[in-house]
Motif scaffolding. Sequence first.
Motif, short mmCIF file in Angstrom:
data_model
loop_
_atom_site.label_atom_id
_atom_site.label_comp_id
_atom_site.label_asym_id
_atom_site.label_seq_id
_atom_site.Cartn_x
_atom_site.Cartn_y
_atom_site.Cartn_z
N UNK A 1 0.88 -1.18 0.00
CA UNK A 1 0.00 0.00 0.00
C UNK A 1 0.91 1.22 0.00
N UNK A 2 0.74 2.07 -1.01
CA UNK A 2 1.53 3.31 -1.08
C UNK A 2 0.74 4.39 -0.35
N UNK A 3 1.34 4.89 0.71
CA UNK A 3 0.60 5.81 1.58
C UNK A 3 1.14 7.25 1.46
N UNK A 4 2.41 7.37 1.06
CA UNK A 4 2.99 8.72 1.08
C UNK A 4 3.90 8.98 -0.10
N UNK A 5 4.40 10.18 -0.15
CA UNK A 5 5.24 10.63 -1.28
C UNK A 5 6.34 11.50 -0.72
N UNK A 6 7.58 11.08 -0.97
CA UNK A 6 8.74 11.86 -0.51
C UNK A 6 9.58 12.20 -1.74
N UNK A 7 9.24 13.30 -2.42
CA UNK A 7 9.90 13.60 -3.70
C UNK A 7 11.40 13.75 -3.58
N UNK A 8 12.08 13.24 -4.59
CA UNK A 8 13.54 13.37 -4.62
C UNK A 8 13.94 14.80 -4.99
N UNK A 9 13.04 15.47 -5.74
CA UNK A 9 13.28 16.88 -6.08
C UNK A 9 12.21 17.70 -5.36
N UNK A 10 12.63 18.61 -4.52
CA UNK A 10 11.68 19.39 -3.71
C UNK A 10 10.64 20.04 -4.62
N UNK A 11 9.37 19.85 -4.23
CA UNK A 11 8.29 20.50 -4.99
C UNK A 11 7.66 19.60 -6.03
N UNK A 12 8.29 18.43 -6.33
CA UNK A 12 7.70 17.50 -7.31
C UNK A 12 6.38 16.95 -6.75
N UNK A 13 5.32 17.06 -7.54
CA UNK A 13 4.02 16.55 -7.09
C UNK A 13 3.95 15.05 -7.27
N UNK A 14 3.22 14.40 -6.39
CA UNK A 14 3.03 12.95 -6.51
C UNK A 14 2.24 12.66 -7.79
N UNK A 15 2.73 11.73 -8.62
CA UNK A 15 2.06 11.51 -9.91
C UNK A 15 0.79 10.65 -9.82
N UNK A 16 0.49 10.11 -8.65
CA UNK A 16 -0.72 9.28 -8.53
C UNK A 16 -1.51 9.71 -7.28
N UNK A 17 -2.80 9.33 -7.27
CA UNK A 17 -3.63 9.60 -6.09
C UNK A 17 -3.24 8.62 -4.98
N UNK A 18 -3.25 9.12 -3.76
CA UNK A 18 -2.89 8.30 -2.59
C UNK A 18 -4.01 8.33 -1.55
N UNK A 19 -4.16 7.28 -0.74
CA UNK A 19 -3.38 6.05 -0.76
C UNK A 19 -3.76 5.19 -1.96
N UNK A 20 -2.85 4.30 -2.29
CA UNK A 20 -3.08 3.44 -3.44
C UNK A 20 -2.57 2.03 -3.11
N UNK A 21 -3.41 1.04 -3.42
CA UNK A 21 -2.93 -0.35 -3.32
C UNK A 21 -1.88 -0.52 -4.41
N UNK A 22 -0.88 -1.34 -4.15
CA UNK A 22 0.10 -1.66 -5.20
C UNK A 22 0.08 -3.16 -5.45
N UNK A 23 -0.03 -3.51 -6.72
CA UNK A 23 0.00 -4.93 -7.09
C UNK A 23 1.01 -5.08 -8.22
N UNK A 24 1.80 -6.14 -8.13
CA UNK A 24 2.86 -6.35 -9.13
C UNK A 24 2.82 -7.76 -9.70
N UNK A 25 3.04 -7.85 -11.00
CA UNK A 25 3.21 -9.15 -11.65
C UNK A 25 4.44 -9.09 -12.54
N UNK A 26 5.10 -10.23 -12.68
CA UNK A 26 6.17 -10.36 -13.67
C UNK A 26 5.63 -11.25 -14.78
N UNK A 27 5.93 -10.91 -16.00
CA UNK A 27 5.42 -11.73 -17.10
C UNK A 27 6.37 -11.74 -18.29
N UNK A 28 6.16 -12.76 -19.14
CA UNK A 28 7.01 -12.90 -20.32
C UNK A 28 6.73 -11.76 -21.30
#
Length: 164
Positions: free
Chosen positions: A34-61
């Motif tokens: 679950x992505x709950x927060x945003x700590x930008x590497x460049x000060x002032x960069x806005x989070x590119x997605x709405x939060x909180x957000x579930x995160x799901x990952x798959x690897x595929x061919x």
Amino acid sequence: MCRRWLSDAGFVFDKPSSGISDFDGKFQGHEDGVIRGWAPRIVGDACPIALPSVWEHKAMKDDQWKKLQKEKLKKFSSTYHGQVMIEMHYMKISQTLFSATNANTMEIYHEMIPYDASEAAMIMAKIARVFDATHLCELLPRISADNSYYLCKYCPFYNICWKV
Ligand code: SF4
């Protein structure tokens, strides 16, 4: 690895949760994060997605990854799409960042999946139907009339179901 890359980009993940458990613990699952927060590497960069957000990952061919990229998740896989609907439903979070890594090239595909309450309710009703039927010893129709159907091949109940 993908999670680490997202963290390096500034996304802040919750600590691992205890996951989903329902129907007396017989129905269980676990989101990848679950992505709950945003700590930008460049000060002032806005989070590119709405939060909180579930995160799901798959690897595929490579061929599957390209197909997903072309079709988008809902058309590509009703199973994966249903999985994220259920996760959002139980976690009361209204979006998922779905990430897929191309196992051949390590390219990453990201797609935001919005929660759809009516779709989640339909899946929940299906799940409840299976548990209700099982409690009543009711035999639900098979998923296919053909025992060589691909999902049956992977099913742990194949021998019982087809009496082989
Ligand atoms: S083998 Fe498994 S998936 Fe196929 S019909 Fe039987 S229970 Fe369903």
